[in-house]
Enzyme design. Structure first.
Site, PDB file in Angstrom:
ATOM      1  N   ARG A 166       0.814  -1.211   0.000  1.00 29.44           N
ATOM      2  CA  ARG A 166       0.000   0.000   0.000  1.00 29.44           C
ATOM      3  C   ARG A 166       0.853   1.268   0.000  1.00 29.44           C
ATOM      4  O   ARG A 166       0.528   2.267   0.642  1.00 29.44           O
ATOM      5  CB  ARG A 166      -0.968   0.020   1.193  1.00 29.44           C
ATOM      6  CG  ARG A 166      -1.921  -1.151   1.242  1.00 29.44           C
ATOM      7  CD  ARG A 166      -2.806  -1.250   0.003  1.00 29.44           C
ATOM      8  NE  ARG A 166      -3.562  -2.490   0.033  1.00 29.44           N
ATOM      9  CZ  ARG A 166      -3.129  -3.629  -0.517  1.00 29.44           C
ATOM     10  NH1 ARG A 166      -1.972  -3.673  -1.153  1.00 29.44           N
ATOM     11  NH2 ARG A 166      -3.847  -4.716  -0.451  1.00 29.44           N
ATOM     12  N   SER A 236     -10.772  -0.608   3.630  1.00 26.11           N
ATOM     13  CA  SER A 236      -9.974  -0.939   4.819  1.00 26.11           C
ATOM     14  C   SER A 236      -9.384   0.323   5.430  1.00 26.11           C
ATOM     15  O   SER A 236      -8.636   1.039   4.761  1.00 26.11           O
ATOM     16  CB  SER A 236      -8.855  -1.914   4.447  1.00 26.11           C
ATOM     17  OG  SER A 236      -9.387  -3.131   3.982  1.00 26.11           O
ATOM     18  N   GLU A 331      -4.509   2.901   6.659  1.00 26.58           N
ATOM     19  CA  GLU A 331      -4.245   2.750   5.227  1.00 26.58           C
ATOM     20  C   GLU A 331      -4.683   3.984   4.461  1.00 26.58           C
ATOM     21  O   GLU A 331      -4.118   4.304   3.420  1.00 26.58           O
ATOM     22  CB  GLU A 331      -4.979   1.522   4.690  1.00 26.58           C
ATOM     23  CG  GLU A 331      -4.754   1.262   3.213  1.00 26.58           C
ATOM     24  CD  GLU A 331      -5.371  -0.033   2.734  1.00 26.58           C
ATOM     25  OE1 GLU A 331      -5.941  -0.043   1.625  1.00 26.58           O
ATOM     26  OE2 GLU A 331      -5.292  -1.037   3.461  1.00 26.58           O
TER      27      GLU A 331
END
Length: 352
Positions: A166, A236, A331
């Site tokens: 990520r 998320s 995230e």
């Protein structure tokens, strides 16, 4: 130049998937690179902050934005057929899921595991999106980046993009005064299914096709992740923690946490499992809550404020750290009144 749309003090509620009701001084939709350059130039000359968004799918506005929100709608897809591969050049304002559907319909396979991930192509490169054993870096050839200081576009080869979990060079070095304009994607004509562990129970190896893989992934994601058009969320909220092998061994002696070995010897563990097995009882702060079917997803039940979502996230963060000694890192990106805010400045906690 394209025809631009201007709005004064418009609500951004419909332009971020968390559905946070904050405003910006102006919202401008751009369809060409020239428009993007001209608007950024005006902002710089007028000393007005600006931020470039696609679908607003991986962000949380913390307050009203004091500048201009530029919505990237620079679109276009070019496909070249080679002997053994397909080469795609995709502009950053295209929706990711639309690209997955288009390639599948054209008989170009390889993106099925990434179906139904919200957001645009630009975000896919910046975030290095991933799901079910496939990440953007696995199919990326290059990324074209526009420097808004000199208006020069540079093509960055995949090996220099610093892709990681990520993360990428575009979240760091090329974050300020740069814009992802397009990406290059390379897909093999010889399709091989990527059957990640969590997909195995849904798949019969002999009958798997790109189309059935796409349908399976869509079915799972629809079941686990709420539709942002109905329930505000940014997917998320936290990353799956990546910890040392030694720390993982200690944790696994106490708990049956789903874990996945990384190339560098580290271990990735399931953040969703940790949150679920902390067994929060109807934890909710105002209208901010935890999604019942996927604990990594924080939701805006109706009219949650940024402060309520942050407070909820902090409670989860602290509880997981105390019980499992595991640090949960957000995230999503946080956006303050004049730009991005580091998550470490919000949570005021360090990973020890």
């Amino acid at each position: 130049m394209c025809k631009k749309k201007y709005f004064s003090n418009q609500s951004l509620k419909d332009l971020n998937t968390f559905a946070i009701d904050v405003t910006a001084k102006k919202v401008i939709f751009v369809k060409t690179i020239v428009s993007l350059i001209n608007i950024s130039k005006i902002c710089k000359l007028s000393n007005i902050p600006y931020i470039i968004l696609g679908e607003g799918s991986n962000i949380l506005f913390l307050e009203n934005y004091a500048g201009i929100v530029i919505i990237n709608r620079i679109r276009g897809i070019k496909i070249i057929e080679k002997k053994n591969t397909w080469l795609l050049h995709v502009f950053s304002g295209e929706k990711w899921h639309n690209l997955v559907k288009l390639t599948l319909n054209l008989g170009i396979f390889g993106l099925e595991n990434l179906a139904l991930i919200p957001g645009c192509i630009g975000s896919a490169a910046i975030q290095n999106i991933g799901a079910y054993g496939l990440e953007f870096k696995d199919i990326c050839q290059y990324v074209d980046v526009l420097c808004l200081k000199n208006n020069i576009t540079t093509r960055i080869n995949k090996k220099f993009c610093k892709f990681s979990y990520r993360n990428s060079i575009f979240k760091n070095q090329y974050n300020h005064e740069h814009a992802v304009i397009a990406v290059g994607i390379k897909l093999s004509k010889k399709w091989r299914p990527i059957i990640f562990s969590t997909l195995k129970k849904y798949i019969k190896q002999k009958n798997i096709t790109p189309y059935s893989m796409f349908n399976i992934v869509c079915k799972i994601r629809k079941k686990k992740i709420p539709d942002p058009k109905k329930t505000g969320n940014a997917g998320s909220f936290f990353k799956n923690p990546i910890i040392t092998k030694e720390k993982a061994q200690k944790l696994l002696k106490l708990y049956h946490v789903p874990n996945y070995p990384e190339i560098n010897g580290l271990i990735k563990i399931s953040a969703g499992w940790l949150i679920e097995h902390y067994k929060f009882k109807n934890l909710q702060v105002g209208d901010a809550g935890i999604h019942k079917k996927q604990k990594l997803v924080l939701i805006n039940k109706k009219n949650a404020t940024p402060q309520e979502i942050i407070k909820l996230a902090k409670i989860i963060h602290i509880c997981i750290l105390k019980k499992f000694n595991v640090f949960l890192e957000p995230e999503i990106d946080f956006i303050g009144s004049i730009g991005k805010v580091k998550s470490s400045d919000i949570f005021k906690l360090k990973n020890n």
